[in-house]
Design an enzyme around this catalytic site. Structure first.
Site, PDB file in Angstrom:
ATOM      1  N   THR A 150      -0.989  -0.844   0.613  1.00 31.09           N
ATOM      2  CA  THR A 150      -1.623  -1.246  -0.635  1.00 31.09           C
ATOM      3  C   THR A 150      -2.000  -2.699  -0.535  1.00 31.09           C
ATOM      4  OG1 THR A 150      -0.292   0.283  -1.899  1.00 31.09           O
ATOM      5  CG2 THR A 150      -1.157  -1.620  -3.091  1.00 31.09           C
ATOM      6  N   ARG A 178      -0.666  12.664  -7.385  1.00 30.57           N
ATOM      7  CA  ARG A 178       0.541  11.851  -7.110  1.00 30.57           C
ATOM      8  C   ARG A 178       0.240  10.387  -7.445  1.00 30.57           C
ATOM      9  NH1 ARG A 178       1.495   7.211  -3.633  1.00 30.57           N
ATOM     10  NH2 ARG A 178       3.702   7.168  -3.106  1.00 30.57           N
ATOM     11  N   VAL A 179       1.180   9.755  -8.114  1.00 30.20           N
ATOM     12  CA  VAL A 179       1.026   8.340  -8.450  1.00 30.20           C
ATOM     13  C   VAL A 179       2.166   7.565  -7.809  1.00 30.20           C
ATOM     14  CG1 VAL A 179       0.922   6.649 -10.319  1.00 30.20           C
ATOM     15  CG2 VAL A 179      -0.107   8.908 -10.631  1.00 30.20           C
ATOM     16  N   GLY A 180       1.830   6.498  -7.099  1.00 30.22           N
ATOM     17  CA  GLY A 180       2.846   5.658  -6.463  1.00 30.22           C
ATOM     18  C   GLY A 180       3.224   4.483  -7.344  1.00 30.22           C
ATOM     19  N   ASP A 181       3.802   3.471  -6.749  1.00 28.63           N
ATOM     20  CA  ASP A 181       4.252   2.301  -7.500  1.00 28.63           C
ATOM     21  C   ASP A 181       3.099   1.374  -7.900  1.00 28.63           C
ATOM     22  OD1 ASP A 181       4.045   1.844  -4.607  1.00 28.63           O
ATOM     23  OD2 ASP A 181       4.465  -0.231  -5.169  1.00 28.63           O
ATOM     24  N   THR A 201       4.293  -3.322  -1.462  1.00 26.13           N
ATOM     25  CA  THR A 201       3.669  -2.271  -0.668  1.00 26.13           C
ATOM     26  C   THR A 201       4.771  -1.553   0.105  1.00 26.13           C
ATOM     27  OG1 THR A 201       2.032  -1.741   1.037  1.00 26.13           O
ATOM     28  CG2 THR A 201       3.110  -3.887   1.211  1.00 26.13           C
ATOM     29  N   GLY A 202       4.522  -0.291   0.393  1.00 23.41           N
ATOM     30  CA  GLY A 202       5.531   0.502   1.084  1.00 23.41           C
ATOM     31  C   GLY A 202       5.622   1.870   0.451  1.00 23.41           C
ATOM     32  N   GLY A 204       6.068   4.108  -2.287  1.00 25.36           N
ATOM     33  CA  GLY A 204       6.081   3.972  -3.744  1.00 25.36           C
ATOM     34  C   GLY A 204       7.278   4.617  -4.405  1.00 25.36           C
TER      35      GLY A 204
HETATM   36  N1  ASP Z   1       2.994   1.738  -2.247  1.00 23.75           N
HETATM   37  C1  ASP Z   1       1.873   2.634  -2.012  1.00 23.75           C
HETATM   38  C2  ASP Z   1       2.137   3.957  -2.621  1.00 23.75           C
HETATM   39  O1  ASP Z   1       3.253   4.434  -2.535  1.00 23.75           O
HETATM   40  C3  ASP Z   1       1.527   2.798  -0.577  1.00 23.75           C
HETATM   41  C4  ASP Z   1       1.609   1.562   0.266  1.00 23.75           C
HETATM   42  O2  ASP Z   1       1.713   0.455  -0.219  1.00 23.75           O
HETATM   43  O3  ASP Z   1       1.581   1.692   1.476  1.00 23.75           O
HETATM   44  O4  ASP Z   1       1.224   4.551  -3.148  1.00 23.75           O
END
Ligand code: ASP
Length: 318
Positions: A150, A178-181, A201-202, A204
């Site tokens: 992200t 699907r919704v992430g962070d 980022t990572g 979610g």
């Molecule tokens: N954090 C994002 C999500 O889970 C993905 C990412 O940052 O790599 O949608």
């Protein structure tokens, strides 16, 4: 003082543009929007905007969030399809008193009525990645694809205004809707101009479990330097997840306080990020974990060259 910090190398060109605006006393909101649009528009970055990798159904669904640290205005969209610049829609929504977080079809209707640019966000490159992945994926459980990421930023302008924002296509091969962070306030982003801001980022699903961007701002408010706050928040969440669940997903965080001091922490090796401040021209850094601490150093020219080469290499159907 002004400054901007952003997740991942892909933010470098955008941060450069934003820093020129900030140096001329530009508004933090305008600077961050410009920087994130730059990433969204780049077809070679396969985790944000145009060229972002699709979900299971081969649809590019995008999430974005925006927060103004002066007013606490927040806007976010999730699982939106076919619009060029999710960040601009999120920023526009932040001006609303109610209905400022919209998902899916409702977000698309809003964007359409407001005249935002429509665009088919699925590129041929992304389609090939999808087809290749379909062949490989059957035995794998949901986890970030090696090209996930992200773009998240925190920005301070010369008036002392701070903003934080994110944009992403989320996890490759995610379930539809699907919704992430990233569009979730407090998880993917948070900012308070009286203190500072953070962005994540990572994975979610794991980042959300710690409301981690808010946690970093809270720690900075209690007096911690951004570096200390990032390290404590990431370390604590990583440990809690491992203790309770046996494993922790990727967690990488950036933060800046209202003095332009910044910090970063990660639980992975090779997290890249970009910083520019009044004192420091835009630099791409690489972070890794050494003895439980995050250390970082400027990326080498060789690394930078290799990065662009691999991003732009032809993709072939397997
Ligand atoms: N954090 C994002 C999500 O889970 C993905 C990412 O940052 O790599 O949608």
């Amino acid at each position: 003082m002004w400054g901007i910090i952003a997740t991942w190398r892909m933010a470098a060109e955008g941060v450069e543009k934003a820093s020129e605006m900030l140096a001329k006393n530009g508004d933090a909101g305008d600077a961050i929007e410009t920087a994130i649009r730059d990433v969204e528009d780049n077809p070679y970055y396969k985790s944000v905007g145009f060229g972002g990798l699709p979900n299971e159904e081969m649809e590019v669904e995008l999430d974005a969030g925006y927060m103004d640290g002066n007013t606490f205005d927040v806007g976010a969209i999730a699982a939106i399809k076919d619009f060029a610049n999710p960040i601009s829609i999120a920023r526009r929504l932040s001006k609303e008193k109610v209905n400022c977080v919209l998902v899916g079809e409702g977000a698309e209707k809003f964007a359409h009525k407001e005249g935002f640019e429509r665009k088919n966000m699925l590129t041929d490159r992304a389609r090939i990645h999808y087809k290749n992945r379909v062949k490989e994926v059957r035995e794998q459980e949901l986890k970030p694809y090696a090209g996930h990421d992200t773009v998240g930023m925190v920005c301070l302008d010369t008036t002392g205004k701070m903003v934080s924002a994110t944009s992403t296509s989320g996890l490759f091969m995610k379930k539809q809707s699907r919704v992430g962070d990233s569009p979730i306030i407090g998880s993917g982003f948070y900012v308070d101009s009286k203190v500072g801001g953070a962005s994540a980022t990572g994975l979610g699903e794991d980042l959300m479990k710690g409301c981690i961007s808010y946690e970093i701002v809270r720690l900075m408010k209690s007096g911690m330097h951004p570096q200390e706050a990032c390290e404590k928040a990431v370390h604590d969440l990583d440990q809690e997840l491992k203790e309770r669940r046996g494993q922790a997903g990727d967690l990488s965080l950036i933060a800046m306080n209202n003095k332009g001091e910044w910090g970063v922490a990660t639980n992975i090796d090779g997290f890249s990020f970009v910083v520019a401040t009044e004192k420091e021209a835009p630099v791409v850094y690489l972070a890794k974990v050494v003895d439980g601490h995050t250390v970082h150093e400027p990326a080498s020219q060789e690394w930078l060259d290799e990065y662009m080469r691999t991003r732009m290499a032809p993709v072939v159907e397997k």
